[in-house]
Scaffold this active site. Structure first.
Site, mmCIF file in Angstrom:
data_model
loop_
_atom_site.group_PDB
_atom_site.id
_atom_site.type_symbol
_atom_site.label_atom_id
_atom_site.label_comp_id
_atom_site.label_asym_id
_atom_site.label_seq_id
_atom_site.Cartn_x
_atom_site.Cartn_y
_atom_site.Cartn_z
ATOM 1 N N SER A 242 -0.374 -10.749 -4.297
ATOM 2 C CA SER A 242 -0.952 -10.317 -5.315
ATOM 3 C C SER A 242 -0.030 -9.575 -6.601
ATOM 4 O O SER A 242 -0.521 -9.360 -7.619
ATOM 5 C CB SER A 242 -2.296 -9.287 -4.903
ATOM 6 O OG SER A 242 -1.555 -8.191 -4.488
ATOM 7 N N LYS A 287 -7.262 -1.112 -6.280
ATOM 8 C CA LYS A 287 -6.165 -1.152 -7.057
ATOM 9 C C LYS A 287 -5.976 -0.365 -8.550
ATOM 10 O O LYS A 287 -5.343 0.081 -8.999
ATOM 11 C CB LYS A 287 -5.821 -2.617 -7.274
ATOM 12 C CG LYS A 287 -5.075 -3.306 -5.949
ATOM 13 C CD LYS A 287 -4.976 -4.740 -6.201
ATOM 14 C CE LYS A 287 -4.631 -5.312 -4.606
ATOM 15 N NZ LYS A 287 -4.371 -6.888 -4.801
#
Length: 348
Positions: A242, A287
């Site tokens: 990611s 996140k």
């Protein structure tokens, strides 16, 4: 004390004991929480996250931070019910079934190895995407992907070796290598020119007869991009794909004059493909929280994560929708200069 009162007292005591014991029983869930952030144009433990040699680089400032998700639990390390309950009550934490992170078809070690492979691939793809964005040509090379045990190549070739010629004739793709080897009579020798760790040498291999009757040496080949200069990315034991977008942006920023960030603290996430397409990721809520805690005010968000991100964005964090590396660069240019379009995430 009456018998009825004693019975109620004992029952109440046992209920409390059972509740306490139940709270500490392991449960098949994993707790996901905001993990560390790392500035891709900065350093980790005194070492640059991105090191480039063999090409001019330029100073930059601000932050282009990759973000991570930390987890607690998993096979042989189950969390207890109390930990799960605390997670369910905390909006910055997700509690998910263990199988979402550790499929029953894979061992914890296999999951870890897969995450490491994904991180390695992400770094390689991020490098190629950044160089393509800069119009820097990146040739492909024939690479050894596997060596069959007991066949002529075993012990002489290694995974990662580049094959540049067969019997002195240059080869540009794996089909050319296979065709050249098959021209030999099984039992004859072939001479490969091999590049390993920047050193070229000739390797002579015998051949054996394959199932099709043609000569073979026992290697599986593939094509791998070879950047014209060295790009090293080091983030420790972080895994997964990611961070691809942020790696590409960090490489691009170091290879171009000026600063992409304009001195701002920018974080983001998203996978990256060789053509610069940005893909969705998991754990967007955690996140974003990690990014905001680290001081980020702008968060580059994959378009397909936007609806989910809008519902959980922390105060003070501006979501910028990105679909491609080129789009992310243009959005950062617009943010820095105050002119141009900055695509925003919406809840649609």
């Amino acid at each position: 004390m009456s018998r009825r009162a004693l019975t109620l007292l004992v029952a109440g005591f046992l209920t409390v004991i059972l509740a306490v014991v139940a709270a500490w029983l392991p449960v098949p869930y994993v707790v996901l929480s905001p993990g560390p952030t790392e500035n891709t144009i900065g350093e980790v433990k005194g070492k640059p996250v991105i090191s480039i040699s063999g090409h001019s680089t330029y100073p930059t400032d601000g932050k282009l931070s990759m973000v991570t998700v930390a987890y607690q639990g998993g096979p042989n390390n189950n969390i207890d019910l109390l930990t799960a309950l605390r997670g369910w009550l905390d909006p910055t934490i997700a509690v998910v079934p263990e199988e979402m992170i550790f499929p029953k078809s894979s061992s914890p070690k296999q999951v870890e190895q897969q995450n490491t492979r994904e991180m390695t691939t992400s770094q390689e793809d991020a490098t190629i995407a950044a160089l393509r964005e800069l119009k820097i040509a990146v040739p492909e090379v024939v690479t050894v992907m596997a060596v069959e045990k007991g066949l002529p190549a075993d012990g002489k070739l290694q995974v990662g070796d580049e094959i540049t010629a067969v019997n002195g004739d240059a080869v540009s793709d794996q089909n050319a290598v296979a065709t050249a080897v098959r021209k030999a009579t099984p039992g004859d020798q072939v001479r490969l020119t091999v590049k390993r760790k920047d050193t070229s040498s000739e390797v002579t291999l015998g051949t054996v007869k394959g199932e099709d009757g043609k000569a073979r040496v026992g290697v599986t080949m593939g094509m791998r991009y070879q950047p014209p200069f060295k790009v090293d990315i080091s983030v420790g034991d972080i895994g997964g794909p990611s961070a691809g977008l942020m790696f590409s942006l960090g490489i691009y920023d170091k290879l171009t004059p000026g600063s992409l960030t304009g001195g701002k603290s920018i974080a983001g996430t998203g996978t990256i493909s060789l053509d610069g397409a940005v893909g969705p990721i998991g754990g967007i809520e955690q996140k974003m929280v990690g990014a905001r805690k680290a001081g980020a005010t702008i968060f580059l968000t994959p378009a397909r994560n936007c609806a989910q991100a809008v519902r959980a964005v922390p105060d003070g964090l501006r979501l910028v929708k990105v679909e491609t590396l080129d789009g992310a660069i243009k959005a950062l240019d617009a943010l820095r200069t105050g002119t141009g379009d900055v695509p925003a995430c919406t809840g649609n």
